[in-house]
Design an enzyme around this catalytic site. Structure first.
Site, PDB file in Angstrom:
ATOM      1  N   SER A  91      31.944  41.652  46.625  1.00 56.52           N
ATOM      2  CA  SER A  91      33.246  42.066  45.684  1.00 56.52           C
ATOM      3  C   SER A  91      33.864  43.094  46.322  1.00 56.52           C
ATOM      4  O   SER A  91      33.447  43.846  48.025  1.00 56.52           O
ATOM      5  CB  SER A  91      32.715  42.815  44.135  1.00 56.52           C
ATOM      6  OG  SER A  91      32.482  43.767  44.347  1.00 56.52           O
ATOM      7  N   LYS A  92      35.467  43.505  46.474  1.00 52.38           N
ATOM      8  CA  LYS A  92      35.803  44.351  46.979  1.00 52.38           C
ATOM      9  C   LYS A  92      35.315  45.712  47.343  1.00 52.38           C
ATOM     10  O   LYS A  92      35.560  46.763  47.999  1.00 52.38           O
ATOM     11  CB  LYS A  92      37.578  44.247  46.848  1.00 52.38           C
ATOM     12  CG  LYS A  92      38.116  44.430  45.336  1.00 52.38           C
ATOM     13  CD  LYS A  92      39.607  44.414  45.466  1.00 52.38           C
ATOM     14  CE  LYS A  92      39.598  44.822  44.082  1.00 52.38           C
ATOM     15  NZ  LYS A  92      41.201  44.710  43.312  1.00 52.38           N
ATOM     16  N   ARG A  93      34.742  46.242  45.808  1.00 49.87           N
ATOM     17  CA  ARG A  93      34.175  48.026  46.057  1.00 49.87           C
ATOM     18  C   ARG A  93      32.596  47.286  46.617  1.00 49.87           C
ATOM     19  O   ARG A  93      31.937  48.893  46.558  1.00 49.87           O
ATOM     20  CB  ARG A  93      33.726  47.606  44.129  1.00 49.87           C
ATOM     21  CG  ARG A  93      35.483  47.561  43.555  1.00 49.87           C
ATOM     22  CD  ARG A  93      35.291  48.995  42.981  1.00 49.87           C
ATOM     23  NE  ARG A  93      36.971  48.844  42.213  1.00 49.87           N
ATOM     24  CZ  ARG A  93      38.202  48.389  42.809  1.00 49.87           C
ATOM     25  NH1 ARG A  93      38.333  49.247  44.051  1.00 49.87           N
ATOM     26  NH2 ARG A  93      38.874  48.176  41.594  1.00 49.87           N
ATOM     27  N   ASP A  94      31.983  46.753  46.926  1.00 52.16           N
ATOM     28  CA  ASP A  94      30.875  46.470  47.383  1.00 52.16           C
ATOM     29  C   ASP A  94      31.163  47.517  48.564  1.00 52.16           C
ATOM     30  O   ASP A  94      30.212  48.289  49.134  1.00 52.16           O
ATOM     31  CB  ASP A  94      30.123  44.813  47.768  1.00 52.16           C
ATOM     32  CG  ASP A  94      29.562  45.143  46.415  1.00 52.16           C
ATOM     33  OD1 ASP A  94      29.197  45.354  45.691  1.00 52.16           O
ATOM     34  OD2 ASP A  94      29.695  43.724  46.334  1.00 52.16           O
ATOM     35  N   PHE A 102      36.925  43.723  54.214  1.00 56.11           N
ATOM     36  CA  PHE A 102      38.010  43.496  54.757  1.00 56.11           C
ATOM     37  C   PHE A 102      37.952  43.279  56.229  1.00 56.11           C
ATOM     38  O   PHE A 102      37.205  44.466  56.460  1.00 56.11           O
ATOM     39  CB  PHE A 102      38.953  43.722  54.047  1.00 56.11           C
ATOM     40  CG  PHE A 102      38.658  44.236  52.195  1.00 56.11           C
ATOM     41  CD1 PHE A 102      40.260  42.791  51.959  1.00 56.11           C
ATOM     42  CD2 PHE A 102      38.705  44.854  51.965  1.00 56.11           C
ATOM     43  CE1 PHE A 102      39.825  42.726  50.288  1.00 56.11           C
ATOM     44  CE2 PHE A 102      38.535  44.653  50.369  1.00 56.11           C
ATOM     45  CZ  PHE A 102      39.059  43.775  49.681  1.00 56.11           C
TER      46      PHE A 102
END
Ligand code: GLU
Length: 333
Positions: A262-265, A274
């Site tokens: 996920s983006k928070r990982d 990203f």
């Protein structure tokens, strides 16, 4: 046959590396076969639209060197490539489905559907707008032609829903997964056209793939269940012969293999998720990119192309068979 593939992101935020990998696989197949790589922006869900996301997608693809041959920002003979600019195109197909008995007008209000949902939840059941309940709801299957005409005349808000047939096994042929069977009784009557005339992802995606002459759909595996609906749409619109070949890519997982990356990982594991940095509205929604971390785009693309050894091998074997050339390695390597 010329291969035509597309990358079709929704501009809902920064493009995660899973999305870049999907773009990469599409790009590789196009380049390997002398085909076309299309960038289509799927922005029919206006509630999830994030300003700046479209520019981010274009910049990220450009930085990675995955330049589309056609698409938003690149032009092409099938323009426009942004779905919100194509809104007028979709209604006629929804209407065609109604006229052939494969779709219907639904006048149920959001409140009425919510009440249904709560009623069933109280009995520990889940509400699904499908063949078992559609006969009891406020739709054109249950009213006279005169009543329907009157409602339409009075501009009563409606959606158009797909009429999923009962008791059918729907076969999805997937290049990576093989044959996937769906029981049609498990499928809901998906909304195709929303109140106000905007299509949903399902309708717009099929219409555009057809009109843009897409031959191969390569996308994340979260879309596999929707493909059963898509197969029905191709059939009901009379486009079965032009249905693209589907490949659903396994998702990129967290380093421990437990769940989707996920983006928070990125913050948690200390690596970017990203391609480029993204500044969101809050610090929690802002992320550093591979570019700003100091990686060269060639290294990043090389890294992405080696994700998921097993899926890579499966995909490679397939493409070897289809094209007699690997898209990841040259034959002699
Ligand atoms: N708009 C979808 C997404 O955001 C595209 C799925 C597809 O490629 O059909 O992932």
């Amino acid at each position: 046959m010329k291969y035509r593939v597309r990358f079709a992101p929704s501009p809902t935020g920064a493009l995660h590396i899973g999305g870049v990998r999907t773009a990469l696989y599409n790009y590789l197949l196009a380049k390997q076969t002398g085909g076309d790589f299309i960038l289509r922006i799927e922005d029919t869900d206006q509630t999830r639209f994030v300003p700046g996301a479209e520019d981010y997608i274009i910049e990220a693809l450009s930085w990675c060197g995955l330049m589309p041959d056609e698409g938003v920002g690149f032009g092409g003979s099938h323009a426009p490539y942004r779905q919100s600019d194509r809104k007028e195109i979709y209604f006629q197909y929804a209407k065609q489905l109604i006229d052939s008995g494969h779709a219907y007008y639904a006048f149920d209000t959001a409140e009425a559907l919510q009440a249904q949902r709560e009623l069933l939840e109280a009995q520990k059941l889940t509400f699904k707008y499908d063949a078992t309940v559609r006969d009891q709801l406020d739709n054109s299957l249950n009213m006279t032609a005169a009543t329907l005409e009157q409602k339409l005349q009075q501009n009563e808000p409606y959606t158009i829903r797909l009429k999923v047939p009962k008791d059918e096994t729907i076969l999805v042929q997937d290049l990576i997964r093989g044959e996937v069977h769906f029981n049609s009784n498990e499928l809901d009557d998906k909304v195709l056209l929303k109140v106000g005339g905007m299509p949903t992802y399902h309708l717009a995606n099929i219409v555009d793939d057809y009109l843009m002459k897409v031959t191969h759909v390569i996308r994340g595996e979260e879309w596999l269940p929707s493909t059963a609906h898509h197969v029905l749409l191709y059939r009901f619109l009379g486009w079965e012969a032009a249905m693209p070949t589907f490949s659903h890519l396994p998702l990129i997982l967290k380093p421990d293999g437990k769940g989707k990356l996920s983006k928070r990982d990125g913050a948690k594991f200390g690596f970017p998720v990203f391609p480029l940095s993204w500044t969101g509205e809050t610090p929690e929604d802002s992320f550093i990119g591979f570019r700003e971390f100091g990686f060269l785009p060639e290294a990043v693309v090389n890294f992405f192309s080696f994700f998921g050894l097993e899926s890579r091998d499966r995909a490679r074997n397939f493409f070897h068979r289809r094209t007699n050339r690997g898209i990841f390695y040259r034959e002699n390597q």
